[in-house]
Design a protein around this motif. Sequence first.
Motif, mmCIF file in Angstrom:
data_model
loop_
_atom_site.group_PDB
_atom_site.id
_atom_site.type_symbol
_atom_site.label_atom_id
_atom_site.label_comp_id
_atom_site.label_asym_id
_atom_site.label_seq_id
_atom_site.Cartn_x
_atom_site.Cartn_y
_atom_site.Cartn_z
ATOM 1 N N ILE A 173 -4.734 -29.654 51.523
ATOM 2 C CA ILE A 173 -3.288 -29.869 51.403
ATOM 3 C C ILE A 173 -2.787 -30.709 52.577
ATOM 4 N N LEU B 188 -0.906 -34.425 52.358
ATOM 5 C CA LEU B 188 0.388 -34.753 52.985
ATOM 6 C C LEU B 188 0.250 -35.973 53.903
ATOM 7 N N CYS C 47 8.296 -27.199 47.657
ATOM 8 C CA CYS C 47 7.095 -26.365 47.506
ATOM 9 C C CYS C 47 7.466 -25.086 46.744
ATOM 10 N N SER D 164 -0.004 -22.834 51.204
ATOM 11 C CA SER D 164 0.613 -23.943 50.462
ATOM 12 C C SER D 164 1.592 -24.712 51.332
ATOM 13 N N VAL E 171 4.877 -29.822 46.166
ATOM 14 C CA VAL E 171 3.659 -29.005 46.060
ATOM 15 C C VAL E 171 3.885 -27.967 44.957
ATOM 16 N N VAL F 28 2.300 -24.975 42.723
ATOM 17 C CA VAL F 28 1.218 -23.983 42.788
ATOM 18 C C VAL F 28 0.961 -23.391 41.402
ATOM 19 N N ILE G 31 1.533 -32.790 44.563
ATOM 20 C CA ILE G 31 0.265 -32.212 45.008
ATOM 21 C C ILE G 31 0.090 -30.925 44.207
ATOM 22 N N GLU G 32 -0.943 -30.876 43.381
ATOM 23 C CA GLU G 32 -1.194 -29.668 42.582
ATOM 24 C C GLU G 32 -2.024 -28.703 43.424
ATOM 25 N N ASP G 33 -1.414 -27.596 43.827
ATOM 26 C CA ASP G 33 -2.156 -26.569 44.568
ATOM 27 C C ASP G 33 -2.859 -25.684 43.543
ATOM 28 N N SER H 277 -4.848 -33.120 43.825
ATOM 29 C CA SER H 277 -4.977 -31.696 43.543
ATOM 30 C C SER H 277 -5.959 -31.123 44.553
#
Length: 377
Positions: free
Chosen positions: A62, A66, A79, A87, A133, A135, A159-161, A182
């Motif tokens: 992660i 960023l 997020c 996360s 982000v 989740v 951003i796929e957590d 991801s």
Amino acid sequence: MNNKIHLSIADIGKSELKYVQSAFDDNWVAPLGPNVDQFEEVVAKYVGRQASTALASGTSAIHLALKLLDIQQGDTVFCSSLTFIASANPILYEKAEPVFIDSEFDTWNMSPVALKKAFVEAEARGKLPKAVVIVNLYGQVAKMDELLEICNEYGVPVIEDSAESLGSSYKGKKSGTFGKFSIFSFNGNKIITTSGGGMLLSDDQELIAKAKFLATQSRDQALHYQHSEVGYNYRLSNVCAGIGLGQMEVLDQRVKRRREIFDIYAVELAEIKGLHLMPELEGTFSNRWLTAMTLDPEVVSVTTVDLIHHLAEFNIESRPVWKPLHLQPLFEGAKYFKHNEDVSKYLFDNGICLPSASIMSDEDVRLVCDKIKSFLK
Ligand SMILES: *Cc1c(COP(=O)(O)O)cnc(C)c1O
């Protein structure tokens, strides 16, 4: 450890040792090496992504995402609030400002309604976030169609957590294929493990090449050690990647077992009024990393905290649902956008995660159910 029933624990297969042994045989126990290359390939192919880099943790993945999106001091990053601290911690590493987004009840994940509110407010202030982000909690993929549509409308990368959702899918697409980046975690408690590790994935080869550069101390191409920008020591070791290769061979079996465990809970606990298992959104397939449920406080007289303590008396480990990040002391004062009512707070106040490790026997699961039933009746 003997008789304890764990929430989630590593489940090692038959071939991990073979890959680890090959690292020893080749005297290749350093970071990087053939197991790492192969592990990156196998995971990227499994989910259907063009490029990947194996890292020391999901958190470092992660962080690098960023960095690659050029998040800097003073930038904002949206997020999910209902998640593990990892996360959002990397947002603070870059001195950026997290803005937390509530969940909705269908997936327990980011609410498109709350996300839209946050974007409208950000646009009015003239300061859009640099990234979002999203989740996928406990293996359930978020409402990606709706969420990605909103993010695309504002031109903000996602951003796929997917730390908890390896093996899950959404409308036929594997988790870990949504968003510009991801990430996966291979921590000891996740659906598969490298004893500690993570991965960053994207369809952009160049960005992943840059991630590898940043993760190896940003070493320039030169005979001597030359560095022009700050770097990190974030790569995965060849030994750990060997464990990961063995674990990838049994991933689908692990998903199947976690789902079977969920199904036993569903049958055994069906009769209890006010007890609701975490839903699975239509058109999605959850790896059911953890079986989670809520107890409706208007129907059930005991709280989830009472239940957790009760189960602990029988050496059964259970946990509250993640404490939302907007309620964490670390993020006091951070902005938060609610769905309508505060859904993530409701899920925290009334939610509990049950033992879900793939090594559990059916009898173990039934024992947990018996203890829950006798306590709630
Ligand atoms: C486990 C986890 C992470 C972090 O992964 P590590 O490998 O432990 O650094 C990130 N996000 C979520 C949602 C997680 O559950």
